[in-house]
Design a protein around this motif. Structure first.
Motif, PDB file in Angstrom:
ATOM      1  N   SER A  49       0.817  -1.203   0.000  1.00 51.38           N
ATOM      2  CA  SER A  49       0.000   0.000   0.000  1.00 51.38           C
ATOM      3  C   SER A  49       0.860   1.266   0.000  1.00 51.38           C
ATOM      4  CB  SER A  49      -0.923   0.003   1.220  1.00 51.38           C
ATOM      5  OG  SER A  49      -1.656   1.210   1.287  1.00 51.38           O
ATOM      6  N   SER A  50       1.899   1.301   0.843  1.00 53.82           N
ATOM      7  CA  SER A  50       2.756   2.483   0.913  1.00 53.82           C
ATOM      8  C   SER A  50       3.558   2.649  -0.364  1.00 53.82           C
ATOM      9  CB  SER A  50       3.700   2.378   2.116  1.00 53.82           C
ATOM     10  OG  SER A  50       4.492   1.199   2.036  1.00 53.82           O
ATOM     11  N   GLU A  51       3.983   1.532  -0.962  1.00 53.76           N
ATOM     12  CA  GLU A  51       4.741   1.604  -2.215  1.00 53.76           C
ATOM     13  C   GLU A  51       3.865   2.125  -3.345  1.00 53.76           C
ATOM     14  OE1 GLU A  51       7.701  -2.190  -1.223  1.00 53.76           O
ATOM     15  OE2 GLU A  51       5.951  -2.425  -2.541  1.00 53.76           O
ATOM     16  N   LEU A  52       2.613   1.658  -3.372  1.00 53.39           N
ATOM     17  CA  LEU A  52       1.685   2.137  -4.399  1.00 53.39           C
ATOM     18  C   LEU A  52       1.424   3.631  -4.226  1.00 53.39           C
ATOM     19  CD1 LEU A  52      -0.186   1.496  -6.763  1.00 53.39           C
ATOM     20  CD2 LEU A  52      -1.974   0.922  -5.099  1.00 53.39           C
ATOM     21  N   SER A  53       1.291   4.076  -2.987  1.00 53.32           N
ATOM     22  CA  SER A  53       1.090   5.514  -2.733  1.00 53.32           C
ATOM     23  C   SER A  53       2.278   6.318  -3.240  1.00 53.32           C
ATOM     24  CB  SER A  53       0.897   5.755  -1.235  1.00 53.32           C
ATOM     25  OG  SER A  53      -0.280   5.118  -0.768  1.00 53.32           O
ATOM     26  N   VAL A  55      10.850   3.297   0.946  1.00 55.55           N
ATOM     27  CA  VAL A  55       9.608   2.786   0.361  1.00 55.55           C
ATOM     28  C   VAL A  55       9.564   3.090  -1.137  1.00 55.55           C
ATOM     29  CG1 VAL A  55       7.099   3.051   0.329  1.00 55.55           C
ATOM     30  CG2 VAL A  55       8.318   2.937   2.505  1.00 55.55           C
ATOM     31  N   VAL A  56       9.926   4.310  -1.505  1.00 54.63           N
ATOM     32  CA  VAL A  56       9.928   4.686  -2.922  1.00 54.63           C
ATOM     33  C   VAL A  56      10.970   3.879  -3.676  1.00 54.63           C
ATOM     34  CG1 VAL A  56      10.187   6.587  -4.554  1.00 54.63           C
ATOM     35  CG2 VAL A  56       9.112   6.998  -2.334  1.00 54.63           C
ATOM     36  N   ALA A  57      12.137   3.672  -3.073  1.00 57.82           N
ATOM     37  CA  ALA A  57      13.182   2.878  -3.714  1.00 57.82           C
ATOM     38  C   ALA A  57      12.720   1.448  -3.955  1.00 57.82           C
ATOM     39  CB  ALA A  57      14.452   2.896  -2.861  1.00 57.82           C
ATOM     40  N   GLU A  58      12.053   0.854  -2.985  1.00 57.89           N
ATOM     41  CA  GLU A  58      11.549  -0.504  -3.143  1.00 57.89           C
ATOM     42  C   GLU A  58      10.493  -0.574  -4.252  1.00 57.89           C
ATOM     43  OE1 GLU A  58      10.150  -1.471   0.719  1.00 57.89           O
ATOM     44  OE2 GLU A  58      12.119  -2.047   1.497  1.00 57.89           O
ATOM     45  N   ALA A  59       9.653   0.444  -4.321  1.00 58.82           N
ATOM     46  CA  ALA A  59       8.648   0.482  -5.393  1.00 58.82           C
ATOM     47  C   ALA A  59       9.317   0.589  -6.755  1.00 58.82           C
ATOM     48  CB  ALA A  59       7.697   1.658  -5.173  1.00 58.82           C
ATOM     49  N   LEU A  60      10.376   1.396  -6.852  1.00 60.04           N
ATOM     50  CA  LEU A  60      11.114   1.529  -8.108  1.00 60.04           C
ATOM     51  C   LEU A  60      11.676   0.190  -8.549  1.00 60.04           C
ATOM     52  CD1 LEU A  60      13.177   4.846  -7.738  1.00 60.04           C
ATOM     53  CD2 LEU A  60      11.517   4.322  -9.521  1.00 60.04           C
ATOM     54  N   VAL A  61      12.327  -0.507  -7.636  1.00 63.91           N
ATOM     55  CA  VAL A  61      12.954  -1.788  -7.974  1.00 63.91           C
ATOM     56  C   VAL A  61      11.902  -2.805  -8.406  1.00 63.91           C
ATOM     57  CG1 VAL A  61      14.284  -3.717  -7.064  1.00 63.91           C
ATOM     58  CG2 VAL A  61      14.947  -1.383  -6.485  1.00 63.91           C
ATOM     59  N   LYS A  62      10.788  -2.878  -7.697  1.00 62.09           N
ATOM     60  CA  LYS A  62       9.733  -3.833  -8.051  1.00 62.09           C
ATOM     61  C   LYS A  62       9.146  -3.518  -9.427  1.00 62.09           C
ATOM     62  CE  LYS A  62       8.175  -5.168  -3.411  1.00 62.09           C
ATOM     63  NZ  LYS A  62       7.031  -5.203  -2.466  1.00 62.09           N
ATOM     64  N   MET A  63       8.881  -2.225  -9.690  1.00 61.37           N
ATOM     65  CA  MET A  63       8.303  -1.854 -10.980  1.00 61.37           C
ATOM     66  C   MET A  63       9.278  -2.098 -12.116  1.00 61.37           C
ATOM     67  SD  MET A  63       5.170  -1.042 -10.963  1.00 61.37           S
ATOM     68  CE  MET A  63       5.187  -0.457 -12.650  1.00 61.37           C
ATOM     69  N   ALA A  64      10.569  -1.831 -11.880  1.00 60.21           N
ATOM     70  CA  ALA A  64      11.571  -2.080 -12.919  1.00 60.21           C
ATOM     71  C   ALA A  64      11.620  -3.565 -13.272  1.00 60.21           C
ATOM     72  CB  ALA A  64      12.942  -1.603 -12.446  1.00 60.21           C
ATOM     73  N   ALA A  65      11.532  -4.425 -12.254  1.00 63.93           N
ATOM     74  CA  ALA A  65      11.533  -5.871 -12.509  1.00 63.93           C
ATOM     75  C   ALA A  65      10.290  -6.286 -13.292  1.00 63.93           C
ATOM     76  CB  ALA A  65      11.604  -6.621 -11.186  1.00 63.93           C
ATOM     77  N   LEU A  66       9.149  -5.740 -12.959  1.00 65.82           N
ATOM     78  CA  LEU A  66       7.924  -6.067 -13.675  1.00 65.82           C
ATOM     79  C   LEU A  66       7.988  -5.611 -15.129  1.00 65.82           C
ATOM     80  CD1 LEU A  66       5.171  -5.147 -11.053  1.00 65.82           C
ATOM     81  CD2 LEU A  66       5.728  -7.435 -11.881  1.00 65.82           C
TER      82      LEU A  66
END
Length: 328
Positions: free
Chosen positions: A180-184, A245-256
């Protein structure tokens, strides 16, 4: 007819030559050891946008100033001045010196290249709009400051889109992967793109890039987009309160996005300068966000350059004619 053709090809040759020379100077400015790390990303993005559009502005201003005396004489706004300097080539519709082989070739190549690249840009924009429209037709819209269009299917989307109708495209599958926090944080990042009007800025940079060699156009666009991504990262951190949190979201989205198709031509969360941005998010100190003034700054710079060129139109007209005569 020959006079008009010669005038058109000469203007095209001048625009191409000035655009190339100005872009080389701008490229040199990008390579100087500026203290970029001390500047906020928003300020660096503003500077990159102004510099990236400057070659096109200078090329258009020089051509406008060089052609102004002739056009003014044709419209009856001023007297015919060509009789006062008959010792060199005339950049003039009324008193053309005829088609010079070198200028004709340079002008024809420059004009054909410009038309081809402009057509390719229009085709890419229209294709992207069609693909976005097709995706949006399958999704549902959530109201907000900037509407979020939830898109089903394969594309892993988290994109800011739209020059006039600004919205965010978000894949439903992305919501399942991000916390949720990563999506935000991801949505705050894309909202920052829309507040900054980065899609419009990228389009204007692409248009300005038509006046410079393609490799340099890509350098200028990449410099702006990278700084703009970092500026939006700053706003995302301020929204969620944690750079990790933003860094983790970046890494996850880049992998996707590496494993799935994306919509070409649309800025994608997690695509540009991933390693650099993650390092800054993890190590950098949170600093207040700064509003984007790229469009206003470029408009002021462009108006200043054009005004200066028209004020000195007589000098530029004579200088361009002399240069064309020497090199032809």
């Amino acid at each position: 007819m020959i006079a008009l053709l010669a005038f058109l090809l000469e203007c095209a040759a001048v625009a191409a030559t000035v655009g190339v020379l100005a872009s080389l100077l701008v490229r040199g400015a990008f390579m100087l050891p500026w203290p970029a790390s001390r500047l906020r990303p928003a300020f660096r993005a503003d500077g990159a946008f102004v510099l990236g559009t400057l070659p096109a502005v200078v090329a258009l201003a020089v051509v406008a100033a060089a052609a102004a005396p002739s056009l003014s004489a044709v419209l009856g706004w001023s007297h015919d001045h060509c009789g006062s300097h008959g010792h060199h080539l005339h950049l003039c519709i009324l008193h053309s010196s005829g088609l010079r082989p070198v200028l004709a070739v340079v002008g024809a190549v420059a004009l054909a290249t410009f038309i081809f690249r402009a057509g390719a840009l229009v085709w890419r924009v229209m294709r992207t709009r069609a693909r976005l429209a097709a995706l949006e037709a399958l999704g549902s819209t959530r109201p907000g400051t900037f509407p979020v269009v939830a898109v089903p299917g394969a594309p892993r989307l988290c994109h800011a889109a739209g020059v006039r109708h600004r919205r965010i495209l978000l894949s439903a599958s992305v919501e399942e992967v991000l916390a949720s926090s990563e999506l935000s944080g991801a949505l705050a990042h894309e909202e920052a793109h829309l507040r900054r009007r980065d899609p419009l800025a990228a389009l204007l940079l692409s248009l300005a890039g038509l006046f410079v060699p393609p490799p340099l156009a890509r350098v200028f666009l990449s410099a702006y987009q990278t700084a703009a991504e970092e500026a939006c990262d700053v706003e995302a951190v301020l929204a969620v309160g944690d750079g990790t949190v933003v860094a983790e979201a970046l890494v996850k989205m880049a992998a996707l996005q590496r494993r799935a198709s994306t919509v070409a031509g649309v800025p994608a969360f997690g695509k540009l300068a991933l390693e650099q941005r993650v390092r800054q998010l993890l190590e950098g100190e949170a600093r207040p966000a700064a509003p984007s003034r790229a469009l206003l700054s470029a408009a002021c710079a462009g108006a200043g350059v054009l005004t200066l060129a028209l004020v000195h139109a007589a000098f530029l007209h004579h200088a361009v004619e002399t240069a064309l005569h020497f090199f032809s």
